[in-house]
Design an enzyme around this catalytic site. Structure first.
Site, PDB file in Angstrom:
ATOM      1  N   GLU A  56       0.787  -1.077  -0.108  1.00 31.86           N
ATOM      2  CA  GLU A  56      -0.059  -0.012  -0.004  1.00 31.86           C
ATOM      3  C   GLU A  56       0.983   1.276   0.022  1.00 31.86           C
ATOM      4  OE1 GLU A  56      -3.468   2.110   2.675  1.00 31.86           O
ATOM      5  OE2 GLU A  56      -2.939   0.056   3.109  1.00 31.86           O
TER       6      GLU A  56
ATOM      7  N   GLY B 146      12.644 -15.722  -5.624  1.00 30.34           N
ATOM      8  CA  GLY B 146      13.712 -16.577  -5.910  1.00 30.34           C
ATOM      9  C   GLY B 146      13.642 -17.764  -4.596  1.00 30.34           C
ATOM     10  N   THR B 147      12.440 -17.866  -3.958  1.00 31.32           N
ATOM     11  CA  THR B 147      12.247 -18.723  -2.921  1.00 31.32           C
ATOM     12  C   THR B 147      11.573 -19.993  -3.439  1.00 31.32           C
ATOM     13  OG1 THR B 147      11.488 -16.782  -1.424  1.00 31.32           O
ATOM     14  CG2 THR B 147      11.010 -19.072  -0.655  1.00 31.32           C
TER      15      THR B 147
ATOM     16  N   ASN C 278      16.928 -20.267  -9.327  1.00 33.82           N
ATOM     17  CA  ASN C 278      18.148 -19.772  -9.453  1.00 33.82           C
ATOM     18  C   ASN C 278      18.309 -18.492 -10.359  1.00 33.82           C
ATOM     19  OD1 ASN C 278      21.060 -19.183  -9.198  1.00 33.82           O
ATOM     20  ND2 ASN C 278      21.465 -21.101  -8.317  1.00 33.82           N
ATOM     21  N   PHE C 279      18.806 -17.297  -9.887  1.00 32.32           N
ATOM     22  CA  PHE C 279      18.963 -16.239 -10.629  1.00 32.32           C
ATOM     23  C   PHE C 279      20.213 -15.989 -10.992  1.00 32.32           C
ATOM     24  CE2 PHE C 279      14.720 -15.104  -8.684  1.00 32.32           C
ATOM     25  CZ  PHE C 279      13.986 -14.594  -9.803  1.00 32.32           C
TER      26      PHE C 279
ATOM     27  N   HIS D 279      25.259 -26.186  -0.506  1.00 30.34           N
ATOM     28  CA  HIS D 279      24.648 -24.852   0.307  1.00 30.34           C
ATOM     29  C   HIS D 279      25.393 -24.746   1.463  1.00 30.34           C
ATOM     30  CE1 HIS D 279      22.298 -24.978  -3.504  1.00 30.34           C
ATOM     31  NE2 HIS D 279      21.908 -23.531  -3.240  1.00 30.34           N
ATOM     32  N   HIS D 280      25.126 -23.279   1.920  1.00 28.61           N
ATOM     33  CA  HIS D 280      25.216 -23.079   3.389  1.00 28.61           C
ATOM     34  C   HIS D 280      24.486 -23.851   4.449  1.00 28.61           C
ATOM     35  CE1 HIS D 280      21.488 -20.618   3.159  1.00 28.61           C
ATOM     36  NE2 HIS D 280      21.751 -20.131   2.134  1.00 28.61           N
TER      37      HIS D 280
ATOM     38  N   LYS E 286      20.256 -23.179   5.176  1.00 32.20           N
ATOM     39  CA  LYS E 286      19.391 -23.547   3.783  1.00 32.20           C
ATOM     40  C   LYS E 286      18.265 -24.475   4.635  1.00 32.20           C
ATOM     41  CE  LYS E 286      18.711 -24.522  -0.767  1.00 32.20           C
ATOM     42  NZ  LYS E 286      17.862 -23.310  -1.166  1.00 32.20           N
TER      43      LYS E 286
ATOM     44  N   GLY F  67      16.094 -25.846  -4.764  1.00 33.76           N
ATOM     45  CA  GLY F  67      15.299 -25.801  -5.978  1.00 33.76           C
ATOM     46  C   GLY F  67      16.210 -25.770  -7.191  1.00 33.76           C
TER      47      GLY F  67
END
Length: 239
Positions: free
Chosen positions: A38, A71-72, A99-100, A127-128, A131, A137
């Site tokens: 908003e 990206g989730t 993944n971007f 991954h770290h 995660k 993904g």
């Protein structure tokens, strides 16, 4: 591009620039999606939150006529289909990308092409240790693209037996996906293809989150000219 609003459950009320150590920006963080939409009146909603929260966030954005760039990971195929229908009803575009990082997208596309000729494959994603989901993904999207190009083939010895449960990783259409979680890692993946007397390795490494920004920028620009929800950044790249 102009930042018009920002969301944080833990830093609400603080200036977004101060929190990110880049100087005061005059935009206060909010813990309410509705308030952010908003007050900011944005064209695009960028979401890198959690699997538990992302669906509600995106639904609220779409209902407000705001284009989601997500990206989730963690959304199901049915949920993605529902969100696509909502976007089309509103006449707006959206993108969900596992993944971007453009290099990671290229890795996935190259893997799908290799699977036509080297159908014996395993995926190792790293991954770290914070995660939340496993496999990632990116690994699941890679598996989906590979499965489109090869018949299901159960790999390994037919009498193979795990002496330690889970040692062979997760099973997808005959091949295996392995997840590694360690501090010091960011986002990394190897796709291994084996053939008689040869091994093909495709690997991508994101050293820091800066690697995702060119892909996010591309997605933000693309959703302004699209209708419907696109799954996978490869679908807006000239490949």
């Amino acid at each position: 591009m102009i930042l018009t609003a920002a969301l944080s459950r833990t830093q609400a009320g603080k200036d977004v620039g101060i929190v990110n150590r880049i100087g005061e920006w005059g935009i206060s963080l909010t813990d309410s999606v509705e308030d952010a939409l908003e007050q900011g009146q944005p064209d695009v909603w960028i979401d890198f939150t959690t699997p538990e929260q992302v669906k509600r966030n995106v639904e609220l954005a779409i209902d407000a006529g705001v284009r989601p760039v997500v990206g989730t990971s963690g959304l199901t195929e049915e949920e993605i289909k529902q969100l696509d229908e909502r976007c089309r009803e509103q006449g707006i575009g959206g993108i969900i990308a596992p993944n971007f990082a453009l290099g990671a997208v290229l890795m996935m596309v190259f893997a799908s092409k290799a699977a036509k000729y080297l159908p014996d494959v395993e995926v190792i994603e790293m991954h770290h240790d914070q995660k939340l989901d496993a496999p990632s993904g990116t690994a699941m999207k890679t598996a989906e693209l590979i499965s489109r190009e090869r018949e299901e083939k159960k790999q390994g010895h037919p009498e193979e037996k795990e002496t330690l449960e889970g040692a062979r990783g997760g099973y997808r259409d005959g091949f295996r996906i392995h997840s590694v979680r360690l501090p010091g890692l960011v986002a990394h993946q190897e796709v291994l293809f084996g053939g008689p007397g040869q091994l093909l390795t495709l690997r991508h490494d994101s050293m820091n989150r800066e690697s995702f920004m060119p892909g996010v920028k591309l997605a933000v620009e693309e959703v302004m000219n699209r209708t419907g929800l696109i799954y996978g950044l490869e679908n807006v790249m000239d490949l």
